[in-house]
Structure formats: C-alpha cells, structure tokens
Design an enzyme around this catalytic site. Structure first.
Site, PDB file in Angstrom:
ATOM      1  N   SER A 141     -12.564  -3.113 -28.589  1.00  0.00           N
ATOM      2  CA  SER A 141     -13.428  -2.068 -29.152  1.00  0.00           C
ATOM      3  C   SER A 141     -12.889  -0.739 -28.656  1.00  0.00           C
ATOM      4  O   SER A 141     -12.218  -0.691 -27.615  1.00  0.00           O
ATOM      5  CB  SER A 141     -14.861  -2.258 -28.641  1.00  0.00           C
ATOM      6  N   TYR A 154     -21.479  -4.178 -22.207  1.00  0.00           N
ATOM      7  CA  TYR A 154     -20.517  -4.270 -23.308  1.00  0.00           C
ATOM      8  C   TYR A 154     -19.234  -3.518 -22.931  1.00  0.00           C
ATOM      9  O   TYR A 154     -18.120  -4.037 -23.086  1.00  0.00           O
ATOM     10  CB  TYR A 154     -21.145  -3.677 -24.575  1.00  0.00           C
TER      11      TYR A 154
HETATM   12  P1  NAP Z   1     -20.799 -10.141 -35.828  1.00  0.00           P
HETATM   13  O1  NAP Z   1     -20.925  -9.766 -37.254  1.00  0.00           O
HETATM   14  O2  NAP Z   1     -22.027 -10.248 -34.995  1.00  0.00           O
HETATM   15  O3  NAP Z   1     -19.960 -11.508 -35.731  1.00  0.00           O
HETATM   16  C1  NAP Z   1     -19.728 -12.109 -34.501  1.00  0.00           C
HETATM   17  C2  NAP Z   1     -19.571 -13.586 -34.708  1.00  0.00           C
HETATM   18  O4  NAP Z   1     -19.363 -14.181 -33.427  1.00  0.00           O
HETATM   19  C3  NAP Z   1     -20.822 -14.246 -35.299  1.00  0.00           C
HETATM   20  O5  NAP Z   1     -20.453 -15.152 -36.303  1.00  0.00           O
HETATM   21  C4  NAP Z   1     -21.438 -14.954 -34.104  1.00  0.00           C
HETATM   22  O6  NAP Z   1     -22.155 -16.119 -34.434  1.00  0.00           O
HETATM   23  C5  NAP Z   1     -20.199 -15.317 -33.320  1.00  0.00           C
HETATM   24  N1  NAP Z   1     -20.525 -15.590 -31.932  1.00  0.00           N
HETATM   25  C6  NAP Z   1     -21.429 -14.958 -31.144  1.00  0.00           C
HETATM   26  N2  NAP Z   1     -21.480 -15.525 -29.938  1.00  0.00           N
HETATM   27  C7  NAP Z   1     -20.591 -16.550 -29.960  1.00  0.00           C
HETATM   28  C8  NAP Z   1     -20.218 -17.519 -29.010  1.00  0.00           C
HETATM   29  N3  NAP Z   1     -20.774 -17.547 -27.805  1.00  0.00           N
HETATM   30  N4  NAP Z   1     -19.288 -18.435 -29.355  1.00  0.00           N
HETATM   31  C9  NAP Z   1     -18.731 -18.431 -30.584  1.00  0.00           C
HETATM   32  N5  NAP Z   1     -19.066 -17.533 -31.542  1.00  0.00           N
HETATM   33  C10 NAP Z   1     -19.980 -16.599 -31.226  1.00  0.00           C
HETATM   34  O7  NAP Z   1     -19.848  -9.114 -35.078  1.00  0.00           O
HETATM   35  P2  NAP Z   1     -18.559  -8.298 -35.611  1.00  0.00           P
HETATM   36  O8  NAP Z   1     -18.982  -6.898 -35.860  1.00  0.00           O
HETATM   37  O9  NAP Z   1     -17.835  -9.035 -36.646  1.00  0.00           O
HETATM   38  O10 NAP Z   1     -17.752  -8.271 -34.249  1.00  0.00           O
HETATM   39  C11 NAP Z   1     -16.610  -9.061 -33.991  1.00  0.00           C
HETATM   40  C12 NAP Z   1     -15.908  -8.489 -32.772  1.00  0.00           C
HETATM   41  O11 NAP Z   1     -15.541  -7.136 -33.021  1.00  0.00           O
HETATM   42  C13 NAP Z   1     -16.792  -8.464 -31.515  1.00  0.00           C
HETATM   43  O12 NAP Z   1     -16.030  -8.813 -30.393  1.00  0.00           O
HETATM   44  C14 NAP Z   1     -17.226  -7.015 -31.424  1.00  0.00           C
HETATM   45  O13 NAP Z   1     -17.515  -6.624 -30.103  1.00  0.00           O
HETATM   46  C15 NAP Z   1     -15.999  -6.320 -31.970  1.00  0.00           C
HETATM   47  N6  NAP Z   1     -16.282  -4.965 -32.469  1.00  0.00           N
HETATM   48  C16 NAP Z   1     -17.100  -4.764 -33.541  1.00  0.00           C
HETATM   49  C17 NAP Z   1     -17.332  -3.462 -33.963  1.00  0.00           C
HETATM   50  C18 NAP Z   1     -18.205  -3.141 -35.144  1.00  0.00           C
HETATM   51  O14 NAP Z   1     -18.453  -1.950 -35.377  1.00  0.00           O
HETATM   52  N7  NAP Z   1     -18.686  -4.116 -35.906  1.00  0.00           N
HETATM   53  C19 NAP Z   1     -16.749  -2.383 -33.292  1.00  0.00           C
HETATM   54  C20 NAP Z   1     -15.937  -2.637 -32.195  1.00  0.00           C
HETATM   55  C21 NAP Z   1     -15.702  -3.936 -31.800  1.00  0.00           C
HETATM   56  P3  NAP Z   1     -23.745 -16.032 -34.722  1.00  0.00           P
HETATM   57  O15 NAP Z   1     -23.916 -15.141 -35.891  1.00  0.00           O
HETATM   58  O16 NAP Z   1     -24.097 -17.463 -34.988  1.00  0.00           O
HETATM   59  O17 NAP Z   1     -24.364 -15.470 -33.473  1.00  0.00           O
END
Ligand code: NAP
Length: 258
Positions: A141, A154
C-alpha cells in the site's frame, strides 16, 4: 506467462480478482486462494476461464501458517507447480491509536504481514526444492510509506511488508526468486466501499490525487503482470506505486469513525 502457475491470496474479489484475470489473459494458470471456497472465489475462477486459462480454488486463512502450507501443498499437487506468489490478502481495522485492541492488532498483523511472510516461505521452499526460479509480489500500500492516522496497525503491517520484501530480495536472489511490492493508492474495491461510495469523501480525496480519479483493480494488475513478466527479470527489491500520484500530493483529513 504461458506454462506459469500463480498463487494469488485473497483473490475472491477486489484487487486479487483483478490480478487473477490479468494473469489468466497472459496465459498463467491461477490458484484462487481466499478464506472460503464460495460464490466469490468460484466467480473469480470463472473469470479466469473466460480469459482463456484455467486454475482452481483453494480455501485457507493466510493468518494460519498450517493453512498456508496446506494451500501451497495442495496447489502444487493440483496444478503441478507454483511459479508466482501474489501476497494480496489484506484487511484494515479503523481505530484511533489509543483505542486499538490486541485482537484488532493481531488480526491485521497476522493477515497482512504474517500471512505474506509464511506464504513466501512455503513457496520459496517449493521453488528451492524443485530448483526453479520464481516471483513473489506483495500487494502492500502507499501506507508502507505514508502515515494513515487511525490505521496504525495497518501502517505497521504494510511498513513491515516493505522491509520483508527488501530482506527477501537479498536472501532469495541467489535462488533466482525476485521479490517486489506493488503499492496501490485509493482503489475502488469492497475493502473501502464506505469511502468510495460516499461522493463527498471521494471529492475530497480526489483533491489529493493528481490524476483525479480513483484506481481500479486492473490498474494494480498491470503492475503485477509487469513484475511477473520476463521484462522484470532484473527487478527485485523494488516497490511500484500505483496511486495516480497520491503519495506525493497527500494530506490526511482526520477521518472520523465510519
Ligand atoms: P478486498 O476487496 O477486501 O479483498 C480482500 C480479499 O482478501 C477478500 O476476498 C477477503 O476475503 C480476502 N481475505 C481476507 N482475509 C483473508 C485471510 N485471512 N485469508 C485469505 N483471504 C483473506 O480488498 P482489496 O481492496 O482488494 O485489497 C487487496 C489488497 O490490496 C490488500 O492487501 C489491501 O491492503 C491492499 N490495498 C488496497 C487498497 C485499496 O484502495 N483497495 C489500497 C492499498 C492497498 P473475504 O471477503 O471473505 O473476507
């Protein structure tokens, strides 16, 4: 990425799903890992197949080392090999620092940092044992660098991911394994729906994003495809920012509890 197998954690939705589809378009077979083998992860697999490739769904909690090791073993058994690991699964918990509970801290650190740590270990052992080169890509991130008030755990997890990446780049380089981070800015996914579905908050946020839009999972996937490709053979120990310029033009508005 023909003949390559990629394991992507947290690929049931959001950025992980975007990377799964982009990798499939490039010819990689994809192990869709997520907490549950449910409609969401099956939908990702369906999209992988529509993109012309194949794969499987494996459920597991990346916060549990035994789960990660089982997923890697089952993945190798079902797909024959793993070449690329994308540590994408991540969570965030809002809390002013003074109120953070041990439980919230442990959840965030265990999923975001411990999960990436031991998934990398399991895949690196597999690559060493089979004498093959490989790629580890962490979805960190902008908060691996940038403070984010009310999200101290975080930030600690993503900062830790930055040093883990640098350390592994040095330690695993001799095995031919590259290790890099992709650092997204504000990407529209379910993780931040409370923010991205609120027009007033989005307007405010866009004032800090030079490219004046939120990112998409496919924006992030483009960087992951590059890092997994032969074009990035000589790239290790780096972070690629995918943030529309946010990192260098950001001021935190103190968000209140959602
Ligand atoms: P998201 O939409 O919440 O997707 C995350 C996925 O990870 C979900 O399918 C979730 O499953 C799964 N997950 C959660 N806990 C888990 C575990 N313990 N074991 C296996 N799977 C697990 O989030 P995203 O926005 O795509 O984020 C993906 C990554 O990008 C993360 O690391 C996040 O910190 C990073 N990121 C995102 C943003 C942003 O703006 N979106 C910005 C910077 C970094 P469930 O739905 O079943 O909980």
């Amino acid at each position: 990425m023909q003949d390559q197998v990629a394991l992507i954690t947290g690929a049931g939705q959001g950025i992980g799903r975007g990377i799964a589809v982009a990798f499939a378009r490039e010819g990689a077979r994809v192990i869709v890992e997520d907490l549950r083998d449910d409609e969401d992860s099956q939908r990702t697999l369906e999209l992988v197949r529509e993109a012309g490739s194949d794969g499987c769904v494996l459920a597991g909690d990346v916060a549990r080392v035994a789960d990660i090791q089982r997923v890697v073993e089952d993945g190798v058994r079902q797909m024959g090999r793993i070449d690329i690991l994308v540590n994408n699964a991540g969570i965030e918990r809002f809390a002013p620092f003074l109120d953070v509970t041990e439980e919230d801290y442990e959840q965030v650190m265990d999923v975001n940092l411990k999960g990436a740590f031991f998934a990398s270990q399991a895949v690196a052992r597999h690559l060493r044992d089979t004498g093959r080169r490989g790629r580890i890509i962490n979805i960190s991130s902008v908060h691996e660098d940038l403070p984010f008030p009310n999200f101290a755990s975080y930030c600690a997890s993503k900062g830790g991911m930055k040093m883990l990446m640098r350390n592994l780049a040095v330690e695993l380089g001799p095995l031919g394994i590259t290790v890099n981070n992709v650092a997204p800015g504000a990407i529209r996914t379910p993780i931040n729906a409370e923010l991205t579905e609120n027009p007033a908050l989005v307007r405010k946020l866009l004032e800090n994003i030079p490219l004046a839009r939120l990112g998409t999972p496919s924006d992030v996937a483009g960087a992951a495809v590059y890092l997994a490709s032969a074009d990035a053979d000589y790239v290790t120990g780096s972070t690629v920012y995918v943030d529309g310029g946010l990192l260098w033009d950001y001021s935190e508005t103190r968000r209140s509890a959602p």
